[in-house]
Write a protein that holds these residues in place. Structure first.
Motif, mmCIF file in Angstrom:
data_model
loop_
_atom_site.group_PDB
_atom_site.id
_atom_site.type_symbol
_atom_site.label_atom_id
_atom_site.label_comp_id
_atom_site.label_asym_id
_atom_site.label_seq_id
_atom_site.Cartn_x
_atom_site.Cartn_y
_atom_site.Cartn_z
ATOM 1 N N ILE A 75 -36.315 -96.996 -64.007
ATOM 2 C CA ILE A 75 -37.462 -96.509 -65.037
ATOM 3 C C ILE A 75 -37.254 -97.582 -66.281
ATOM 4 C CG2 ILE A 75 -37.881 -94.786 -66.412
ATOM 5 C CD1 ILE A 75 -36.960 -92.825 -64.418
ATOM 6 N N ARG A 76 -36.198 -97.746 -66.852
ATOM 7 C CA ARG A 76 -36.201 -98.794 -67.960
ATOM 8 C C ARG A 76 -36.771 -100.171 -67.770
ATOM 9 N NH1 ARG A 76 -30.444 -96.424 -70.439
ATOM 10 N NH2 ARG A 76 -31.088 -94.883 -71.568
ATOM 11 N N GLN B 46 -40.478 -99.893 -67.475
ATOM 12 C CA GLN B 46 -40.907 -99.653 -68.704
ATOM 13 C C GLN B 46 -40.925 -100.910 -69.859
ATOM 14 O OE1 GLN B 46 -42.984 -97.201 -67.524
ATOM 15 N NE2 GLN B 46 -42.953 -96.638 -69.726
ATOM 16 N N ASP B 47 -39.795 -101.709 -69.525
ATOM 17 C CA ASP B 47 -39.593 -102.718 -70.307
ATOM 18 C C ASP B 47 -40.561 -103.902 -70.412
ATOM 19 O OD1 ASP B 47 -38.562 -104.902 -71.912
ATOM 20 O OD2 ASP B 47 -36.645 -105.118 -70.960
ATOM 21 N N ARG C 29 -45.866 -100.456 -65.523
ATOM 22 C CA ARG C 29 -45.433 -99.832 -66.673
ATOM 23 C C ARG C 29 -46.430 -98.795 -67.505
ATOM 24 N NH1 ARG C 29 -46.412 -100.727 -72.028
ATOM 25 N NH2 ARG C 29 -47.655 -102.604 -71.606
ATOM 26 N N ASP C 30 -45.867 -97.649 -67.683
ATOM 27 C CA ASP C 30 -46.598 -96.552 -67.889
ATOM 28 C C ASP C 30 -46.561 -96.087 -69.310
ATOM 29 O OD1 ASP C 30 -47.201 -93.521 -68.603
ATOM 30 O OD2 ASP C 30 -47.916 -93.573 -66.136
ATOM 31 N N VAL D 177 -44.257 -92.683 -70.429
ATOM 32 C CA VAL D 177 -42.664 -92.637 -70.147
ATOM 33 C C VAL D 177 -42.138 -93.180 -71.138
ATOM 34 C CG1 VAL D 177 -40.874 -93.030 -68.535
ATOM 35 C CG2 VAL D 177 -43.331 -92.519 -67.525
ATOM 36 N N ASP D 178 -41.092 -92.352 -71.723
ATOM 37 C CA ASP D 178 -39.867 -92.779 -72.977
ATOM 38 C C ASP D 178 -38.943 -93.190 -72.240
ATOM 39 O OD1 ASP D 178 -38.777 -93.013 -75.151
ATOM 40 O OD2 ASP D 178 -39.364 -91.169 -76.093
ATOM 41 N N ALA D 179 -38.810 -94.261 -72.124
ATOM 42 C CA ALA D 179 -37.444 -94.943 -71.453
ATOM 43 C C ALA D 179 -36.393 -94.708 -72.472
ATOM 44 C CB ALA D 179 -37.645 -96.577 -71.208
ATOM 45 N N VAL E 176 -46.070 -92.842 -61.056
ATOM 46 C CA VAL E 176 -45.401 -94.252 -61.450
ATOM 47 C C VAL E 176 -44.679 -94.620 -60.435
ATOM 48 C CG1 VAL E 176 -43.851 -95.114 -63.002
ATOM 49 C CG2 VAL E 176 -45.461 -93.010 -63.798
ATOM 50 N N ARG F 210 -53.102 -96.466 -66.147
ATOM 51 C CA ARG F 210 -52.631 -97.973 -65.951
ATOM 52 C C ARG F 210 -53.905 -98.941 -66.249
ATOM 53 N NH1 ARG F 210 -49.947 -96.444 -60.353
ATOM 54 N NH2 ARG F 210 -47.987 -95.474 -61.470
#
Length: 518
Positions: free
Chosen positions: A135-136, A139-140, A148-149, A152-154, A181, A430
């Motif tokens: 997930i990270r 999201q990075d 990348r959403d 979402v709070d990585a 996602v 997206r």
């Protein structure tokens, strides 16, 4: 009943509509879906090599599930990687690597628990640490993932135990669309993953050989989480630069399957006794992206005029060969919140000319950029022909996949999109919200964004419907994507291939853990 049909029979029934989409099933996180009837019949056979042909030929392709370059890279990802969720045959999310996944009452926290005993290709056990790493990585911003959403709070991921993760969202918001996602590009990767030196996942096949733009060979992963699958010893994915060459290879027996065959090639195959054809009624959209941040479409009158230039019935008949349905600049006709009472937009050349005159664009001309997506070139040709009737010149610019999806992907003045969004909540995040990783239309409406926030925080389907109606009306009137049709996906395969089933998706020949060769 299987949809192996003649052209005549299909056209007689082309008004059929599919079943529900993501939010009909995501909150329940159902574990199984309708399998459909096998088009080939018989019992699965182990062994052999399954050969799939894809239209891509992208020399810059890769094995990164989160930064797939080109269509071939996306399909390779389905072989190499497994996700917490996946699409079932009705385009609803079903559990895959996850054995449990549910939101709390306001969808502000999702609890995801992985199955016990999962294994990566290199022998490492799949754990909560790997899910958090995945997930990270998605999201990075440095990863550059198109999925990348923005919500979402990585940084707020919480490991509850070795197999369980709590997922939270930016600003404490609710997010019922979270499973989306992962279903296409969310392959779970290990903490030691590297797309070049260590491209391992937990999918049905392991990588053996890979030559970008040419071919890739995979071997069966014996510890795949679905017992007994996959069936072939090897999978080979072969890249072709155009659909004509791919179809010729299918007829010659050089490949076994070809997904999403274009309308013009369908006519080549329909009378070949060695080939079977499967027509799947999908909600996959085809249209035109207008860049609202650039001339001439930064003038709303010009964008609106072009929407009235298109004859959608003719586009379905000619560009899709009749294999599709007319659309009304809206996505996801099978979603339970889809508004059915927005009047259908039809061709109105007088209105288009009037709008162009008001904008001072009577002699409008612009470039329409087209990639190698099936039916894209055919639709662009029909669009250009229709535009001439309104005094508009459309210059078709054909480019390869690497160029189309490269650094300029959001800068084309107008383009035929490569994606086929079928879920309204996922596609909006997206493509059409201010922080979207991909936004080729540069659409940005404050009211639309406000409604989106409310919609995705509301687990109750009935309460989402009025929000969806207002949101979609704004997109219909002001959006920069003209969705003129829904594409019926046609898969072609040789008679020795088993496990191909009817679906309301474009995935029947991507189900690498279900297909076999005899």
């Amino acid at each position: 009943m299987s949809l192996i049909v003649s052209r005549r029979r299909f056209l007689l029934g082309s008004g059929a509509v599919g079943a529900g989409l993501l939010l009909g099933g995501s909150l329940a996180a159902c574990a199984t879906g309708a399998a459909g009837e096998s088009a080939a019949g018989g019992q699965p056979v182990r062994g052999g090599r399954l050969r799939m042909g894809v239209v891509d030929g992208n020399q810059k392709g890769n094995l990164d599930p989160h930064v797939a370059v080109g269509y071939g890279s996306i399909i390779r990802g389905f072989a190499l990687y497994a996700k917490p969720w996946e699409w079932n045959s009705q385009m609803q999310t079903q559990l895959a690597l996850a054995e449990f996944a549910e939101p709390n009452a306001d969808a502000s926290v999702w609890t995801v628990r992985l199955r016990d005993g999962l294994e990566f290709h290199h022998g490492k056990t799949v754990t909560a640490d790997d899910l958090i790493h995945t997930i990270r990585r998605i999201q990075d911003p440095k990863t550059g993932s198109a999925v990348r959403d923005p919500f979402v709070d990585a940084g707020a991921l919480e490991k509850l135990d070795d197999r369980t993760v709590a997922v939270r969202f930016v600003g404490g918001r609710g997010y019922v669309a979270f499973p989306s996602v992962f279903v296409n590009f969310g392959g779970v990767v290990p903490t030691d993953f590297d797309p070049v030196t260590n491209p391992v996942g937990a999918g049905p096949y392991k990588i053996k050989e890979y030559t970008p733009g040419q071919r890739s060979v995979f071997t069966r992963f014996d510890n795949y989480f679905r017992e007994g699958a996959p069936y072939p010893d090897e999978l080979e994915i072969i890249d072709f630069k155009d659909d004509g060459a791919r179809v010729a290879a299918l007829q010659a027996g050089q490949i076994d399957t070809a997904d999403r065959v274009s309308a013009e090639q369908f006519r080549v195959l329909e009378n070949d006794p060695k080939i079977k054809l499967l027509v799947n009624h999908t909600g996959g959209a085809i249209g035109v992206n207008l860049n609202l941040a650039k001339e001439p479409f930064n003038d709303p009158r010009v964008a609106e005029a072009f929407k009235y230039i298109l004859d959608r019935d003719e586009l379905v008949k000619r560009a899709l060969g009749g294999y599709g349905r007319v659309a009304n600049d809206l996505f996801s006709p099978d979603d339970p919140t889809f508004p059915t009472d927005i009047p259908q937009r039809t061709q109105d050349l007088d209105r288009a000319r009037k709008l162009l005159a008001e904008a001072g664009r009577q002699n409008l001309a612009f470039d329409l950029t087209v990639g190698p997506t099936p039916n894209a070139s055919a639709s662009a040709a029909v669009i250009a022909e229709q535009a001439r009737k309104a005094g508009v010149t459309v210059n078709i610019r054909q480019v390869d996949s690497a160029t189309f999806n490269g650094p300029d992907r959001d800068q084309w003045v107008a383009s035929v999109p490569t994606g086929a969004p079928q879920n309204p909540l996922a596609s909006r995040a997206r493509y059409y919200t201010p922080n979207a990783p991909v936004n080729p239309t540069h659409f940005d409406s404050p009211r639309y964004n406000e409604l989106y926030e409310q919609l995705t925080s509301q687990p109750n389907e009935d309460l989402r419907k009025p929000l969806a109606k207002e949101m979609e009306q704004i997109f219909h009137d002001q959006g920069g994507e003209i969705v003129w049709g829904y594409v019926d996906s046609v898969d072609a395969y040789r008679s020795n291939v088993g496990g191909v089933v009817e679906e309301h998706s474009h995935f029947p020949t991507w189900r690498f853990d279900k297909l076999w060769v005899s």
